[in-house]
Design an enzyme around this catalytic site. Structure first.
Site, PDB file in Angstrom:
ATOM      1  N   SER A  16      15.134  27.753 -21.767  1.00  0.00           N
ATOM      2  CA  SER A  16      16.291  28.343 -21.097  1.00  0.00           C
ATOM      3  C   SER A  16      16.587  27.600 -19.789  1.00  0.00           C
ATOM      4  CB  SER A  16      16.047  29.833 -20.874  1.00  0.00           C
ATOM      5  OG  SER A  16      17.229  30.488 -20.503  1.00  0.00           O
TER       6      SER A  16
ATOM      7  N   ASP B 211      22.722  32.188 -30.346  1.00  0.00           N
ATOM      8  CA  ASP B 211      22.215  32.498 -29.008  1.00  0.00           C
ATOM      9  C   ASP B 211      23.342  33.132 -28.190  1.00  0.00           C
ATOM     10  OD1 ASP B 211      21.273  32.454 -26.358  1.00  0.00           O
ATOM     11  OD2 ASP B 211      20.129  30.624 -26.676  1.00  0.00           O
TER      12      ASP B 211
ATOM     13  N   HIS C 140      17.835  33.615 -28.534  1.00  0.00           N
ATOM     14  CA  HIS C 140      17.549  32.886 -27.302  1.00  0.00           C
ATOM     15  C   HIS C 140      16.042  32.710 -27.165  1.00  0.00           C
ATOM     16  CE1 HIS C 140      18.303  31.222 -23.393  1.00  0.00           C
ATOM     17  NE2 HIS C 140      17.524  32.117 -22.798  1.00  0.00           N
TER      18      HIS C 140
END
Length: 332
Positions: free
Chosen positions: A155, A280, A308
């Site tokens: 991320s 996502d 995600h």
């Protein structure tokens, strides 16, 4: 048998009951990975050494070093968590455990104001603080000098990892490969994606931000974050934060510091790899339009499912992304 990529690696194909994006995203951070790995005979934290790193200019960051299981280390993998994560985040811990079993030394780096380190540095964390990450990498390399360097992030940590690949050669850091898993390469669309996505996600992220602001205030009482309690969107909160706590004149100037375009990635001076998913809800897939294998991008895996940072491939909660990273490191 799932289809394979052009090098024969099986594609990500979870069973039907595991395909929902929200479930995948939840399992990324909620799997009981420490218990699962102990069942396999590995207590990673028992093999790890806690460090406080002098990153230069008075900045200190922390992390967990896990030496390779044998003297013949395959190299050093530095792992970087996502926003509000830390060295014990499920996805980071499990990736480090998997790489340990494959013969790598690992270092799980905590970014400023993460993993309970709000008292170590007075100034606030923000996503443009690359100098201290390079300072940390230099210190980590003295602890684990053997073999090639790999940097793997999730991320926001994926964005940091890709920037290490992009900027490292000019700073004396030369990773063999930098990997971004569900990387936030366009922060503007990520912030907008959180605000326009499921309300539960927006509440979750805003609540985490309020908690970290409160932890910072307790550590440094000069801070007053009372105005932030009235803000209801991620974009508005970030705009206020940029004005209050960064050196950048505008919100747009700040985001530009860590916006990574496909063209910029393809021209990287060192190899990069990306793993992300079409479903996502935090990282819009449109951000990766035009990105493909070529130039310095040695792999670009865009899966149909995975949420995600999820990529959970079976009911044992094994991670396909971990297997993919092992293969990418071996190829490198």
């Amino acid at each position: 048998m799932p289809p394979a990529d052009d090098k024969g690696f099986p594609a990500f194909a979870p069973p039907a009951g595991l395909r929902h994006a929200s479930l995948q995203s939840t399992l990324a951070s909620k799997r009981p990975v420490q218990r699962l790995w102990r069942k396999k005979g590995l207590d990673l934290n028992a093999k790890s050494i806690a460090h406080v790193l002098d990153c230069g200019h008075g900045v200190r960051l922390t992390g967990q070093q896990t030496p390779a299981p044998t003297a013949a280390s395959r190299g050093l993998a530095v792992l970087v968590h996502g926003w509000e994560g830390g060295h014990d985040s499920s996805y980071l811990y499990s990736m480090a455990a998997r790489l340990h079993t494959e013969g790598y030394a690992t270092f799980r780096l905590n970014l400023r104001d993460h993993a309970g380190t709000h008292d170590l540095n007075e100034e606030m964390f923000h996503s443009a603080r690359m100098d201290e990450v390079f300072g940390a990498l230099a210190r980590i390399r003295t602890l684990e000098p053997q073999g090639p360097l790999f940097v793997i992030g999730f991320s926001l940590g994926g964005n940091f990892s890709l920037r290490v690949g992009l900027q490292g050669s000019s700073r004396g850091v030369n990773p063999r490969l930098s990997i971004g898993i569900s990387p936030s390469i366009n922060p503007a669309s990520t912030l907008e994606g959180i605000d326009s996505g499921p309300a539960l996600f927006r509440w979750y992220f805003l609540d985490k931000w309020q908690r970290t602001l409160e932890a910072k205030r307790r550590a440094w009482p000069r801070y007053d974050f009372s105005a932030y309690r009235q803000l209801k969107t991620f974009v508005d909160t970030t705009r206020r934060f940029v004005a209050d706590f960064t050196e950048y004149a505008t919100y747009e100037d700040y985001l530009a510091q860590y916006t990574l375009t496909p063209a910029l990635l393809a021209a990287s001076p060192s190899p990069l790899a990306i793993v992300t998913s079409r479903d996502d809800s935090v990282i819009p897939i449109r951000d990766f339009a035009g990105l493909e294998v070529g130039g310095s991008v040695v792999a670009c895996d865009i899966t149909d499912h995975g949420g995600h940072c999820g990529f959970i491939e079976n009911w044992r909660f094994d991670s396909w992304a971990e297997r993919r990273v092992v293969a990418l490191l071996r190829d490198a």
